[in-house]
Design a protein around this motif. Structure first.
Motif, PDB file in Angstrom:
ATOM      1  N   PRO A 220       3.070  -0.264  10.322  1.00  0.00           N
ATOM      2  CA  PRO A 220       2.026  -0.423   9.304  1.00  0.00           C
ATOM      3  C   PRO A 220       1.318   0.883   8.939  1.00  0.00           C
ATOM      4  CG  PRO A 220       1.918  -2.240  10.854  1.00  0.00           C
ATOM      5  CD  PRO A 220       2.928  -1.259  11.400  1.00  0.00           C
ATOM      6  N   ALA A 221       1.151   1.783   9.888  1.00  0.00           N
ATOM      7  CA  ALA A 221       0.495   3.064   9.582  1.00  0.00           C
ATOM      8  C   ALA A 221       1.340   3.879   8.597  1.00  0.00           C
ATOM      9  CB  ALA A 221       0.247   3.862  10.859  1.00  0.00           C
ATOM     10  N   ILE A 222       2.650   3.842   8.761  1.00  0.00           N
ATOM     11  CA  ILE A 222       3.548   4.539   7.836  1.00  0.00           C
ATOM     12  C   ILE A 222       3.518   3.859   6.470  1.00  0.00           C
ATOM     13  CG2 ILE A 222       5.969   5.150   7.361  1.00  0.00           C
ATOM     14  CD1 ILE A 222       4.685   6.812   9.605  1.00  0.00           C
ATOM     15  N   ALA A 223       3.529   2.534   6.459  1.00  0.00           N
ATOM     16  CA  ALA A 223       3.471   1.800   5.192  1.00  0.00           C
ATOM     17  C   ALA A 223       2.176   2.118   4.447  1.00  0.00           C
ATOM     18  CB  ALA A 223       3.591   0.298   5.443  1.00  0.00           C
ATOM     19  N   ARG A 224       1.065   2.215   5.167  1.00  0.00           N
ATOM     20  CA  ARG A 224      -0.225   2.536   4.541  1.00  0.00           C
ATOM     21  C   ARG A 224      -0.190   3.935   3.927  1.00  0.00           C
ATOM     22  NH1 ARG A 224      -5.356   0.607   4.559  1.00  0.00           N
ATOM     23  NH2 ARG A 224      -7.019   2.146   4.398  1.00  0.00           N
ATOM     24  N   LEU A 225       0.369   4.908   4.660  1.00  0.00           N
ATOM     25  CA  LEU A 225       0.487   6.256   4.109  1.00  0.00           C
ATOM     26  C   LEU A 225       1.386   6.256   2.871  1.00  0.00           C
ATOM     27  CD1 LEU A 225       0.817   8.477   7.317  1.00  0.00           C
ATOM     28  CD2 LEU A 225      -1.102   8.423   5.695  1.00  0.00           C
ATOM     29  N   ALA A 226       2.472   5.501   2.925  1.00  0.00           N
ATOM     30  CA  ALA A 226       3.391   5.429   1.790  1.00  0.00           C
ATOM     31  C   ALA A 226       2.691   4.850   0.564  1.00  0.00           C
ATOM     32  CB  ALA A 226       4.625   4.603   2.156  1.00  0.00           C
ATOM     33  N   VAL A 227       1.955   3.770   0.749  1.00  0.00           N
ATOM     34  CA  VAL A 227       1.199   3.180  -0.365  1.00  0.00           C
ATOM     35  C   VAL A 227       0.189   4.191  -0.886  1.00  0.00           C
ATOM     36  CG1 VAL A 227      -0.481   1.398  -0.990  1.00  0.00           C
ATOM     37  CG2 VAL A 227       1.552   0.783   0.329  1.00  0.00           C
ATOM     38  N   GLY A 228      -0.474   4.906   0.016  1.00  0.00           N
ATOM     39  CA  GLY A 228      -1.433   5.930  -0.397  1.00  0.00           C
ATOM     40  C   GLY A 228      -0.781   7.021  -1.228  1.00  0.00           C
ATOM     41  N   HIS A 229       0.414   7.452  -0.815  1.00  0.00           N
ATOM     42  CA  HIS A 229       1.136   8.477  -1.589  1.00  0.00           C
ATOM     43  C   HIS A 229       1.526   7.952  -2.971  1.00  0.00           C
ATOM     44  CE1 HIS A 229       1.432  11.760   1.241  1.00  0.00           C
ATOM     45  NE2 HIS A 229       1.960  10.981   2.176  1.00  0.00           N
TER      46      HIS A 229
END
Length: 139
Positions: free
Chosen positions: A16-25
């Motif tokens: 989920p932390a990677i998914a959150r960063l991806a959405v942020g990008h």
């Protein structure tokens, strides 16, 4: 946003932390390209989006061979293609494979369509080479 991020993480097969960063990008990319328009409406329609963008911007940049090549090409190309390559570079540096990037795009833009509608979403995606055809292959 946490439930949506958890759904994306599960669908993409990442943390989920990677998914959150991806959405942020991705949201940061849209906001940069389309300020004061549908991107703002989308981001304001998904609580926590601005925080995710800020986290993505502040996150340390990891470099991989693929992300270095894509980032370098993006800088050379400029414009929409260059911006898209730079975004792909950022997402690849998070450790996402090509298949995961495809799934991520479907999840993020599918959610975005629910928030702002297909017409406003297409205003943002149609000018990006290949993205609109990828998202809506049948028009």
């Amino acid at each position: 946003m946490d439930q949506w991020i958890a759904h994306i993480a599960h669908s993409v097969g990442t943390d989920p932390a990677i998914a959150r960063l991806a959405v942020g990008h991705v949201f940061g990319f849209l906001l940069k390209r389309y300020p004061n328009g549908p991107a703002d409406e989308l981001i304001d329609g998904v609580p926590g989006s601005r925080a995710a963008i800020a986290e993505a911007e502040a996150a340390p940049r990891k470099k991989s061979l693929l992300s270095g090549v894509l980032g370098g090409m993006g800088g050379l190309m400029g414009g929409a293609k260059g911006d898209m390559l730079a975004l792909t570079s950022e997402l690849s540096a998070l450790g996402l494979s090509t298949d995961q990037l495809k799934r991520l795009a479907h999840e993020i833009f599918g959610g975005a369509e629910l928030v702002i509608g297909k017409e406003k979403l297409r205003v943002m995606t149609d000018p990006i080479p290949g993205l609109s055809q990828f998202l809506w292959p049948n028009g």
